[in-house]
Design an enzyme around this catalytic site. Structure first.
Site, PDB file in Angstrom:
ATOM      1  N   TRP A 144       0.824  -1.212   0.000  1.00 19.58           N
ATOM      2  CA  TRP A 144       0.000   0.000   0.000  1.00 19.58           C
ATOM      3  C   TRP A 144       0.856   1.260   0.000  1.00 19.58           C
ATOM      4  O   TRP A 144       0.368   2.360  -0.263  1.00 19.58           O
ATOM      5  CB  TRP A 144      -0.971  -0.002   1.177  1.00 19.58           C
ATOM      6  CG  TRP A 144      -0.356   0.156   2.539  1.00 19.58           C
ATOM      7  CD1 TRP A 144       0.353  -0.766   3.230  1.00 19.58           C
ATOM      8  CD2 TRP A 144      -0.429   1.309   3.398  1.00 19.58           C
ATOM      9  NE1 TRP A 144       0.736  -0.267   4.457  1.00 19.58           N
ATOM     10  CE2 TRP A 144       0.265   1.002   4.578  1.00 19.58           C
ATOM     11  CE3 TRP A 144      -1.022   2.566   3.274  1.00 19.58           C
ATOM     12  CZ2 TRP A 144       0.405   1.898   5.636  1.00 19.58           C
ATOM     13  CZ3 TRP A 144      -0.893   3.463   4.330  1.00 19.58           C
ATOM     14  CH2 TRP A 144      -0.182   3.132   5.495  1.00 19.58           C
ATOM     15  N   ASP A 145       2.147   1.103   0.241  1.00 20.14           N
ATOM     16  CA  ASP A 145       3.084   2.222   0.181  1.00 20.14           C
ATOM     17  C   ASP A 145       3.005   2.939  -1.165  1.00 20.14           C
ATOM     18  O   ASP A 145       3.156   4.164  -1.239  1.00 20.14           O
ATOM     19  CB  ASP A 145       4.525   1.731   0.365  1.00 20.14           C
ATOM     20  CG  ASP A 145       4.728   0.829   1.556  1.00 20.14           C
ATOM     21  OD1 ASP A 145       3.749   0.260   2.060  1.00 20.14           O
ATOM     22  OD2 ASP A 145       5.881   0.672   1.975  1.00 20.14           O
TER      23      ASP A 145
ATOM     24  N   GLU B 219       1.568  -1.510  13.257  1.00 15.77           N
ATOM     25  CA  GLU B 219       1.638  -2.972  13.306  1.00 15.77           C
ATOM     26  C   GLU B 219       2.093  -3.491  14.666  1.00 15.77           C
ATOM     27  O   GLU B 219       2.277  -4.704  14.826  1.00 15.77           O
ATOM     28  CB  GLU B 219       2.547  -3.478  12.188  1.00 15.77           C
ATOM     29  CG  GLU B 219       1.949  -3.232  10.808  1.00 15.77           C
ATOM     30  CD  GLU B 219       2.912  -3.514   9.669  1.00 15.77           C
ATOM     31  OE1 GLU B 219       2.448  -3.619   8.524  1.00 15.77           O
ATOM     32  OE2 GLU B 219       4.139  -3.601   9.927  1.00 15.77           O
TER      33      GLU B 219
ATOM     34  N   LYS C  38       4.311   2.062  16.132  1.00 13.06           N
ATOM     35  CA  LYS C  38       5.362   1.868  15.132  1.00 13.06           C
ATOM     36  C   LYS C  38       5.401   3.014  14.123  1.00 13.06           C
ATOM     37  O   LYS C  38       6.458   3.463  13.702  1.00 13.06           O
ATOM     38  CB  LYS C  38       5.136   0.541  14.409  1.00 13.06           C
ATOM     39  CG  LYS C  38       6.210   0.161  13.394  1.00 13.06           C
ATOM     40  CD  LYS C  38       5.859  -1.156  12.725  1.00 13.06           C
ATOM     41  CE  LYS C  38       6.934  -1.551  11.720  1.00 13.06           C
ATOM     42  NZ  LYS C  38       6.562  -2.764  10.954  1.00 13.06           N
ATOM     43  N   GLN C  39       4.225   3.462  13.693  1.00  6.41           N
ATOM     44  CA  GLN C  39       4.133   4.524  12.693  1.00  6.41           C
ATOM     45  C   GLN C  39       2.786   5.227  12.835  1.00  6.41           C
ATOM     46  O   GLN C  39       1.913   4.764  13.553  1.00  6.41           O
ATOM     47  CB  GLN C  39       4.260   3.946  11.291  1.00  6.41           C
ATOM     48  CG  GLN C  39       3.069   3.096  10.856  1.00  6.41           C
ATOM     49  CD  GLN C  39       3.303   2.377   9.551  1.00  6.41           C
ATOM     50  OE1 GLN C  39       3.999   1.379   9.504  1.00  6.41           O
ATOM     51  NE2 GLN C  39       2.723   2.894   8.479  1.00  6.41           N
TER      52      GLN C  39
END
Length: 769
Positions: free
Chosen positions: A358-359, A492, A604-605
């Site tokens: 999906w990046d 994640e 994580k992000q």
């Protein structure tokens, strides 16, 4: 920062000094590619030390059997392995009977690598003293041609420093390669045949299972003081998967001897007869010649930089970082072939597998839209349209969605449209990827103004995604709202959670946006509307059911804190901010058990903040500030995709020191090895986020109501910065310094902009805000 050996330079990546502990990291950082193939910066000569051999061909993969301890229904049958391709760069070197091996030399001095990003070549130089006492000076230049993208070129030059020597060059091509990350110690290449004649060698092999056929080829020429020598190979050696020739030359003290090797791959994706194609490629390359191939390379990269370069005045490390990111993105994908996509490691490593995440939609499409043209971005959208049937099959066959209902779940990782990721919490639960694919369609139209893609192809994708979200949501009697259970969001470090805010929000948006486009197409493209509705069998009653879900979606929030919750129960965690976490425990994904990670509050992000990034105009600045300040304090940024979003939002909130720190982290993530994993390969797709950090962050670029908006800001560490964008086939150059910002177009058509809330007209003359 976990390493600091790359020398600051505006246009080059430079390493000085030979250190065996840095070899694998440098193999990643000095990788080269041309969109069709690429390779890590492995030594051409034999090296007995620790190394990660890697050469890669775009679109070539192997379906490696999924290896898990506990098989679950719906699990992907295979992991799409990015294959280590046959080795064409190899040149064994013997000096007076001793093999040149930097791991075995008495001394290695003046070792230097340079990746010249401006011109697109890689140079390695050193002097060495062998065990036999011979001292030599060596210079090797390598590049992968953008002009002929099946060709790579090596010029390997040796100068004896203390005596006359016999130099034996033994160039080879070898299909007997393995992958560093093989699950079952399998070989992935089946040799089909070898051939050698005069100065040419060929190995043809095909991948097991997928049967991609590849001919790996080489042509060798021996040089003395810059002139070709008429020397034939004294020996050819061959096995079923390798051919090697031998050239022996006497080289006087201080004289220069060299081998020029042309090599590369011809593949069955593009040719019926790969062997004949290889012969023709060699002829073409020889006709052009080494010097002209190099000149063409410099010219090709000059054209790329003319449009995509970002300049930063006053901060060499920041300048080097952004150019490294832009360089790697262009090495990985040039938009020529809609069958290809942008793998997370590009041509720098094997980790993750697959070529598409999906990046691409969330991060890469904005970069390619603005620095190339809309066709390149459209090719990336078409890639997903071409795999729609597989996405529908994935939802039906693997996830149990209603047969014939046309709901699609696009894969988390794919090569050909099939899901091929081998972690269940990602494969089954990280379903937000569907939203990014729909958002990319919206973003493409918003930026380019080209609506034609939606009635031609995009609406079918949107309908299938909306159907998925409608079925995936369930009605909670307790909440009297629709909920989405058992998911993993962008963060994640949380698995199997209920009501991830970002997932729920993008699901609602997808349904609403799809409904809007159905109405728009029915009015403006009635023939396409009729074709699509009949094809997908969409009835008005189904649309009404969609609206029930999107109009009553549940979003977890805290009224006390004034924030949206990442998921149900997030505030039940022990909320210790990252600043109070012992640095010895970082990165937590390498230091902690997974159970401990999942129980922690650490992110994580960007997750909630990813939603605020995509849908910035849906929220107030005050809402952004509250959510940013809360979630940033728990974010460890152990995903490469994290710092860029935080940099953009910090700039929007006038937190410029923080925005700059995040920019530096995203731009130098690999160069300074922030995540302690660069030897596995570079983080290619997140590099587009570095570009976004400047253009959308410091430049404040947005598209609203078919107009470009800017709110330019500049870090105090910089004197100035500039960038170009291609907006609807008009080139706009933006230059910002501490005195103001100028906007210049490259043609006679004026462009109306909104800068800091004021309408201005950009012309060919400099117009300052």
């Amino acid at each position: 920062m976990n390493q600091d050996y790359i020398k600051p330079d505006n246009w080059s990546i430079i390493e000085e000094g030979f250190d065996v502990e840095r070899v694998k990291s440098s193999e990643s950082l000095f990788s080269i590619g041309n969109g069709a193939m690429g390779q890590r910066a492995n030594f051409e000569e034999n090296y007995s030390g620790k190394t990660f051999q890697g050469s890669y061909i775009a679109g070539i993969y192997y379906p490696d059997k999924t290896k898990v301890g506990w098989w679950k229904n719906g699990y992907p049958e295979y992991f799409a392995k990015v294959l280590n391709a046959p080795n064409w760069i190899g040149i064994d070197i013997e000096i007076d009977g001793e093999t040149l091996d930097l791991n075995q030399c008495k001394k290695v001095l003046n070792f230097r690598r340079e990746l010249n990003m401006k011109e697109g070549w890689y140079l390695r130089t050193f002097t060495a003293e062998l065990q036999n006492g011979v001292q030599i000076e060596v210079a090797i230049r390598r590049f992968l041609s953008l002009d002929i993208d099946e060709v790579g070129v090596i010029h390997y030059e040796i100068t004896p420093l203390n005596q006359e020597v016999t130099v034996v060059y033994k160039p080879y091509v070898d299909a007997g390669v393995t992958n560093e990350d093989a699950n079952w110690d399998e070989k992935f290449w089946e040799p089909l045949g070898i051939k050698y004649e005069e100065h040419r060698g060929f190995v043809t092999a095909q991948t097991f299972k997928t049967h991609f056929k590849v001919t790996t080829f080489m042509h060798n020429s021996i040089m003395a003081d810059g002139k070709s020598l008429d020397i034939a190979p004294s020996l050819w050696e061959a096995t079923t998967d390798r051919v090697q020739s031998t050239y022996s030359v006497q080289v006087g003290l201080g004289k220069k001897s060299a081998i020029q090797k042309i090599g590369g791959y011809t593949v069955s994706l593009n040719h019926t007869d790969t062997l004949e194609a290889a012969n023709q490629v060699i002829i073409k390359a020889l006709t052009i010649g080494y010097d002209q191939l190099l000149a063409n390379q410099v010219e090709a990269w000059a054209k790329i930089w003319e449009m995509s370069d970002i300049t930063i005045d006053g901060d060499v490390k920041a300048q080097q970082g952004i150019r490294f990111n832009i360089f790697q993105l262009n090495q990985t994908y040039l938009g020529k072939d809609s069958r290809l996509n942008i793998g997370p490691k590009g041509f720098t490593g094997e980790k993750y597998g697959g070529s598409t995440y999906w990046d691409t939609e969330a991060y890469c499409i904005p970069f390619y839209m603005a620095t190339k043209d809309q066709q390149v971005a459209r090719n990336l959208l078409t890639y997903r349209y071409n795999q729609l049937d597989k996405a529908i099959e994935n939802a039906t066959k693997n996830l149990g969605f209603k047969e014939g209902a046309g709901a699609a779940l696009y894969p988390m990782v794919t090569m050909n449209g099939e899901e091929c990721h081998n972690e269940w919490e990602i494969t089954h639960e990280e379903i937000h990827r569907n939203g990014a694919i729909a958002f990319a369609i919206f973003n493409y139209y918003r930026y380019t103004g080209d609506y034609s893609y939606i009635p031609e192809k995009g609406l079918e994708v949107l309908i299938a995604i909306a159907r998925y979200w409608h079925q995936r949501a369930s009605f909670s009697k307790a909440k009297n709202q629709y909920v989405i259970l058992g998911v993993t969001g962008p963060n994640e470090y949380e698995n199997n959670v209920n009501n991830n805010f970002y997932t729920n929000y993008i699901a609602k948006w997808c349904i609403d946006y799809t409904h809007e486009q159905i109405l728009k197409v029915s009015l403006e493209y009635p023939l396409d509307h009729k074709r699509i509705i009949e094809k997908v069998k969409l009835a008005d009653a189904e649309l009404q059911d969609w609206k029930k879900v999107s109009g009553n979606m549940y979003f977890p929030k805290s009224d006390e804190l004034g924030i949206y919750l990442q998921q149900d129960g997030f505030l039940d965690k022990e909320l210790i901010p990252v600043k109070d976490l012992d640095k010895s425990q970082r990165p937590i994904n390498q230091k902690w058990s997974w159970d401990r990670v999942l129980r922690s509050p650490y992110i994580k992000q960007a997750d909630v903040l990813q939603g605020f990034y995509f849908f910035e105009d849906h929220f107030t600045k005050e809402e952004l500030q509250r959510n940013f300040e809360f979630y940033e304090s728990f974010t460890v940024h152990e995903s490469s995709l994290s710092p860029c979003v935080h940099s953009i939002q910090a700039a929007a909130l006038d937190k410029m020191d923080m925005a700059y720190a995040f920019y530096l982290r995203t731009s130098r993530l690999d160069l300074d090895d922030y995540n302690k994993e660069v030897e596995e390969g570079c983080h290619i797709t997140s590099m587009a986020g570095t570009w976004m950090s400047i253009v959308e962050g410091f430049g404040g670029m947005r598209v609203r109501d078919n107009q470009l908006h800017f709110t330019p800001k500049i870090p105090k560490e910089w004197k100035a910065y500039s960038f170009k964008i291609n907006f609807r086939n008009q080139i706009l150059q933006v230059h910002c310094n501490h005195d103001g910002t100028s906007f210049v177009v490259d043609d006679d058509n004026d462009l109306e902009l909104v800068v800091n809330g004021q309408r201005i007209i950009a012309t060919k003359r400099i117009l300052a805000s």
